[in-house]
Scaffold this motif. Structure first.
Motif, mmCIF file in Angstrom:
data_model
loop_
_atom_site.group_PDB
_atom_site.id
_atom_site.type_symbol
_atom_site.label_atom_id
_atom_site.label_comp_id
_atom_site.label_asym_id
_atom_site.label_seq_id
_atom_site.Cartn_x
_atom_site.Cartn_y
_atom_site.Cartn_z
ATOM 1 N N LYS A 106 0.849 -1.200 0.000
ATOM 2 C CA LYS A 106 0.000 0.000 0.000
ATOM 3 C C LYS A 106 0.882 1.247 0.000
ATOM 4 N N ILE A 107 0.664 2.136 -0.975
ATOM 5 C CA ILE A 107 1.476 3.347 -1.119
ATOM 6 C C ILE A 107 0.563 4.567 -1.163
ATOM 7 N N VAL A 108 0.872 5.556 -0.333
ATOM 8 C CA VAL A 108 0.131 6.816 -0.319
ATOM 9 C C VAL A 108 1.045 7.905 -0.877
ATOM 10 N N ILE A 109 0.543 8.631 -1.879
ATOM 11 C CA ILE A 109 1.303 9.723 -2.497
ATOM 12 C C ILE A 109 0.626 11.037 -2.128
ATOM 13 N N ILE A 110 1.394 11.953 -1.562
ATOM 14 C CA ILE A 110 0.871 13.266 -1.185
ATOM 15 C C ILE A 110 1.371 14.289 -2.196
ATOM 16 N N GLY A 111 0.463 14.863 -2.958
ATOM 17 C CA GLY A 111 0.830 15.842 -3.985
ATOM 18 C C GLY A 111 0.575 15.310 -5.376
ATOM 19 N N ASP A 112 -0.382 15.913 -6.080
ATOM 20 C CA ASP A 112 -0.743 15.457 -7.427
ATOM 21 C C ASP A 112 -0.174 16.409 -8.470
ATOM 22 N N GLY A 113 1.113 16.731 -8.339
ATOM 23 C CA GLY A 113 1.788 17.510 -9.373
ATOM 24 C C GLY A 113 2.343 16.578 -10.442
ATOM 25 N N LYS A 114 3.322 17.064 -11.199
ATOM 26 C CA LYS A 114 3.880 16.256 -12.285
ATOM 27 C C LYS A 114 4.520 14.972 -11.766
ATOM 28 N N VAL A 115 5.300 15.090 -10.680
ATOM 29 C CA VAL A 115 5.971 13.911 -10.123
ATOM 30 C C VAL A 115 4.956 12.966 -9.493
ATOM 31 N N GLY A 116 4.052 13.511 -8.701
ATOM 32 C CA GLY A 116 3.053 12.685 -8.028
ATOM 33 C C GLY A 116 2.200 11.907 -9.007
ATOM 34 N N TYR A 117 1.769 12.575 -10.086
ATOM 35 C CA TYR A 117 0.931 11.899 -11.081
ATOM 36 C C TYR A 117 1.721 10.811 -11.806
ATOM 37 N N LYS A 118 2.974 11.114 -12.187
ATOM 38 C CA LYS A 118 3.791 10.106 -12.886
ATOM 39 C C LYS A 118 4.013 8.879 -12.006
ATOM 40 N N LEU A 119 4.272 9.115 -10.718
ATOM 41 C CA LEU A 119 4.462 7.988 -9.796
ATOM 42 C C LEU A 119 3.175 7.176 -9.645
ATOM 43 N N ALA A 120 2.055 7.874 -9.483
ATOM 44 C CA ALA A 120 0.775 7.181 -9.330
ATOM 45 C C ALA A 120 0.462 6.343 -10.562
ATOM 46 N N LYS A 121 0.745 6.896 -11.735
ATOM 47 C CA LYS A 121 0.496 6.177 -12.988
ATOM 48 C C LYS A 121 1.341 4.907 -13.070
#
Length: 452
Positions: A2-17
């Protein structure tokens, strides 16, 4: 995991994808609901709207049961505070993006007090990448493994090259250097080649070897560029600061062109050995006045992709031999490469690779080999991974010719103590080795994954 990403900027979105594609359980936190709707419509993830530094918001995202929390908002303070709260709530591991040079200089102290597993500085990562490209101007891209002892470089084969028309087997035999071509890109075609592959104009080769062997290779095939002494940098942000500090220490002459007067004054104090010019880097007359035509290298680091592309094209027109362009949007990178500017860097991509290496290593920490370093190449079609072999397993002690690899996989290099081995069929993998694998298969987490 389980991974939680804080921040939906360019880096956050690329990581989530990327992480959602690899079937991790991903939750994305951001205060911008419009961004979250965009993400949830396109990715197989969960989203929570709110401030990532708020303990109640983190509880909604189930941070107390998270294996990893990644804080990559635009504010360092928010990232560090979010990670501290996440650890107090029960998250097992945390990663913070820390960009401010003042904070990063004391990151050793902060990591201990904040219980950070990892701190990532995107601007410093990109500055290191650019510095390597300026030290080795023949390459379009350079990635490093085994703490810098092994390099994976990309370079284009031009029509005049002595390599054109030769098979890889002929090339190895002719030049007698310890290098290995581990991937070839030609237009939209990408392959992991064998010795019969014949080199063509327009090929982009990805070669692995030690730095000394790659230098020998370039000198022998007659495509060696002169050492870089004069560098012009457009844009005076954090990447420019980190890069200039490194280049001045190496004895290069550095000139920075920055629009903001206050930033120019700040850079004058921080970088006494660099020349700081206040002005608009897109003003072609200014660039000519400041000696763009006499520069050995030109680095475009403004905050706007469009500006970086424009000034890079002008630098190419002036005949500058080495041009490096920072691009934030992946789709624009192709445009720049089509224009003949082949060194493109991205803070977003470099940060994502660094964090994904850590994630793969944590997931496979109980396996026979840990992922130490990972890079995504050729629009993420190819991965290069460094594994550290922890113990004896079914593939150790066996000659590589007796190991059956799946198609589109390659064992590119073995590092053993002080020895760098470009392997042939008689070499073996041993416990303690660092092994570099190049693969076109997704989600490789262990060397065993590439075996039949």
């Amino acid at each position: 995991m389980k991974i939680v990403i804080i921040g939906d900027g360019k880096v956050g979105y690329k990581l989530a994808k990327q992480l959602s594609v690899e079937n991790y359980d991903v939750v994305l936190i951001d205060s911008n609901e419009k961004k979250l709707r965009f993400a949830i419509d396109r990715l197989d993830i969960s989203c929570v709207a709110g401030n990532g530094a708020d303990a109640e918001v983190q509880k909604q995202a189930d941070v107390p049961h998270a294996d990893l929390v990644i804080a990559c908002t635009s504010a360092d303070e928010c990232n560090m505070l979010s990670c501290l709260i996440a650890r107090r709530l029960g998250a097992r591991h945390t990663i913070a993006r820390v960009r401010n040079p003042v904070y990063y200089r004391q990151i050793g102290l902060l990591k201990e007090d904040l219980h950070l597993s990892m701190a990532v500085n995107p601007e410093l990562i990109v500055a290191n990448e650019i510095s390597r490209l300026l030290l080795f101007p023949d390459a379009s891209k350079i990635e490093t493994f085994v703490k810098g002892r092994v390099e994976l470089i990309e370079f284009p084969v031009c029509a005049q090259s002595r390599l054109v028309g030769r098979s890889l087997a002929e090339m190895y035999d002719r030049f007698q250097v310890q290098v290995l071509v581990c991937a070839v890109e030609h237009g939209d075609e990408v392959i992991i080649p064998d010795g019969y592959y014949v080199l063509r104009p327009g090929d982009r080769l990805h070669i692995t070897a030690s730095h000394a062997e790659i230098e020998r290779f370039f000198k022998m095939h007659g495509n060696h560029k002169e050492k870089i002494r004069k560098v012009i940098i457009c844009g005076g942000g954090r990447v420019a600061y980190y890069l200039s500090k490194q280049l001045c220490a190496l004895g290069m002459q550095v000139k920075i062109i920055e629009r903001n007067e206050a930033r120019c004054e700040e850079l004058c104090e921080l970088l006494p050995r660099a020349v700081i010019i206040q002005g608009d880097a897109t003003d072609h007359d200014l660039l000519i006045e400041e000696g763009a035509d006499a520069a050995d290298a030109f680095v475009a680091l403004t905050g706007m992709d469009e500006e970086n592309i424009i000034v890079s094209l002008f630098a190419k027109k002036q005949g500058i031999g080495k041009i490096i362009t920072k691009i934030n949007e992946d789709r624009r990178a192709h445009i720049v490469e089509d224009f003949g500017i082949d060194s493109v860097v991205s803070a977003k991509a470099a940060t994502a690779d660094s964090i994904l290496s850590y994630v793969r290593a944590r997931k496979n920490s109980q396996g026979s080999a840990n992922v130490e370093t990972m890079y995504q190449l050729v629009d993420d079609k190819v991965e290069a991974l460094e594994f550290i072999v922890k113990s004896a397993t079914r593939y150790t002690g066996i000659p590589l010719k007796d190991l059956q690899l799946r198609s589109n996989n390659l064992i590119a290099c073995i590092a053993r103590k002080n020895q760098i081995i470009i392997p042939n069929g008689d070499d073996c993998i041993e416990p303690g080795d660092s092994v570099i694998v190049v693969t076109m298969e997704p989600h490789v987490e262990d060397i065993a994954d590439i075996l039949m």
